[in-house]
Design an enzyme around this catalytic site. Structure first.
Site, short mmCIF file in Angstrom:
data_model
loop_
_atom_site.label_atom_id
_atom_site.label_comp_id
_atom_site.label_asym_id
_atom_site.label_seq_id
_atom_site.Cartn_x
_atom_site.Cartn_y
_atom_site.Cartn_z
N HIS A 74 0.83 -1.20 0.00
CA HIS A 74 0.00 0.00 0.00
C HIS A 74 0.87 1.25 0.00
CE1 HIS A 74 0.62 0.90 4.38
NE2 HIS A 74 0.78 -0.41 4.45
N ASP A 76 -0.77 4.25 0.78
CA ASP A 76 -1.38 5.18 1.72
C ASP A 76 -0.65 5.10 3.05
OD1 ASP A 76 -2.54 2.58 2.10
OD2 ASP A 76 -4.12 3.48 3.32
N ASP A 107 6.55 1.89 6.53
CA ASP A 107 5.19 1.34 6.44
C ASP A 107 4.38 2.10 5.40
OD1 ASP A 107 2.89 -0.10 6.94
OD2 ASP A 107 2.44 0.90 8.82
N GLU A 141 -5.15 0.59 2.80
CA GLU A 141 -4.74 -0.35 3.85
C GLU A 141 -4.81 0.30 5.22
OE1 GLU A 141 -2.33 -2.95 6.45
OE2 GLU A 141 -2.10 -0.81 6.07
N GLU A 142 -4.42 1.57 5.31
CA GLU A 142 -4.43 2.27 6.58
C GLU A 142 -5.81 2.85 6.90
OE1 GLU A 142 -2.10 1.90 8.46
OE2 GLU A 142 -0.16 1.93 7.45
N GLU A 170 5.08 -5.66 4.01
CA GLU A 170 4.92 -4.97 5.29
C GLU A 170 6.21 -5.08 6.11
OE1 GLU A 170 2.66 -3.07 6.38
OE2 GLU A 170 0.77 -3.55 5.42
N HIS A 368 4.44 4.49 11.99
CA HIS A 368 3.37 5.29 12.56
C HIS A 368 3.86 6.31 13.59
CE1 HIS A 368 -0.21 2.41 11.50
NE2 HIS A 368 0.72 2.43 10.54
#
Length: 414
Positions: A74, A76, A107, A141-142, A170, A368
């Protein structure tokens, strides 16, 4: 036209795109520009559903004669938080002391950048894989994961696409690159308990029923005893209460209701239906044997609802995929990674319905977080692992299959 062989350059181009979920932010366009010179056919379908944002996705295929390898991920990213607290602007891809800073660095724009670089180097070295390679990249995905991978897989399958194996990029490594390959995941299920009481004055509790008391009783029943001690392949099932809400601003008023939200990560001792039944049984038993307050009415008046769709526990059994990736890691860094089912969920939960899938990417320590970053050395190492895997997986004897046979090599344990 030169090929995108430098993972750091690839990653910088992706980080500079502010693709905070569900915005595309230019990231899919940047990725398409990298893939087109490598003879990929790139498509960017957008999916919609009432009550959710539209999401643009990317599917790219480089066709060849032979097996079909899928790389999924992903572009995003989660919001940056307070941008003023970042050492470098979160979409600048600044480099300091051998590390690149930026939201999505690990990520998981970094994993995408490395896989693209690995493919480019493989094409320069050999002319291309002995088969087909596809990238399935979502912008959801997020987010709620509704208009992303699950629909993109259906969309591709409806056009006749099939895959022999998949890697999700990931950040699977907890401390050092090469620590861990994820070969499965626990299931995930969320619910809400609402306890109904009777509002009243805090000084006259006999005229009211305090739902907070009832909620605490039910919460204890959810947490104790433990659900299990784990299984051969999975960690113990765990329930966490993630929110308790009363919505009562007045300290002298007994509220009318109280609620709690909880999440369960369950192993292969359960499926979605049996874990739901266990929760119902625990709450029913606790509500019958308890009251809001001694001498008051009972049982506790509650309602239980389940949120969203459950993610099912799964375990991948495919010798060719797992052994080849493990061997590639060992060949590049000199140690064999652990095979794990730890952690949360990922889009592998959708891919497992179409082909065997594993997850392997960068070190996830800063994902994150403020100042998310990746070591440039890790980008090079992961690119080398992916390149070695691409070479070895396509070269490996195609008659070998996983322990479950060629027709069904990943299984959902539900």
């Amino acid at each position: 036209m030169s090929l995108p062989v430098d993972p750091a350059e690839n990653l910088a181009a992706l980080i500079r795109c502010p693709s905070v979920t569900p915005a595309e932010g230019g990231a899919l366009a940047a990725l398409a520009a990298m893939l087109t010179p490598m003879d990929f056919k790139v498509e960017r379908p957008t999916f919609s559903e009432d009550g959710t944002p539209d999401v643009e996705n990317l599917y790219a295929r480089r066709s060849g004669n032979g097996p079909h390898l899928l790389f999924a991920g992903h572009t995003d990213v989660v919001p940056v938080g307070d941008e003023a607290t970042w050492k470098h602007p979160p979409f600048s891809a600044a480099i300091e002391r051998g590390e690149m800073y930026g939201r999505g660095a690990v990520d998981m724009k970094g994993g995408i950048a490395c896989f693209v670089a690995a493919l480019a180097r493989h094409i320069e070295k050999t002319g291309g894989p002995k088969g087909s390679v596809s990238l399935l990249i979502t912008g959801d995905e997020e987010g709620p994961a509704i208009n992303g991978t699950v629909k993109l897989l259906d969309w591709a399958a409806a056009r006749g696409e099939t895959w022999d194996a998949a890697i999700v990029g990931e950040p699977t490594n907890p401390d050092r690159l090469g620590d861990m390959i994820k070969i499965g995941r626990r299931g995930s299920l969320s619910g809400m308990v609402i306890v109904h009481g009777r509002q009243g004055h805090a000084a006259y509790p006999h005229l009211a029923d305090n739902p907070v008391r009832g909620l605490l009783t039910l919460a204890d029943a959810l947490l104790n005893p433990v659900l299990d001690e784990g299984s051969r392949d999975f960690q113990p099932t765990n329930l966490e209460i993630t929110s308790i809400d009363v919505g009562n601003p007045a300290s002298n008023v007994i509220p009318a209701k109280a609620s709690a939200i909880f999440n369960i990560r369950f192993n292969d001792n359960w499926d979605a239906e049996t874990i739901q039944a266990e929760i119902h049984n625990r709450l029913d038993a606790a509500s019958r044997r308890s009251k809001y307050r001694k001498g008051q009415r009972g049982p506790i008046d509650y309602e239980l609802s389940w949120r969203d769709r459950p993610s099912h526990v799964f375990l991948t059994h495919d010798d060719k995929l797992i052994e080849t990736l493990s061997g590639s890691v060992a060949a590049i860094i000199g140690r064999t990674p652990d095979l794990s089912t730890s952690g949360g969920t990922s889009d592998a939960r959708f891919i497992k319905d179409y082909c065997p899938v594993v997850e392997f990417g960068l070190v996830g320590k800063t994902m994150h977080m403020v100042d998310e970053r990746v070591a440039l050395a890790d980008l090079e190492t992961l690119t080398g692992i992916y390149q070695r895997f691409i070479e070895d997986w396509f070269d490996r004897d195609q008659t070998r299959t996983g322990r479950q046979g060629p027709a069904y090599r990943s299984r959902t344990l539900d």
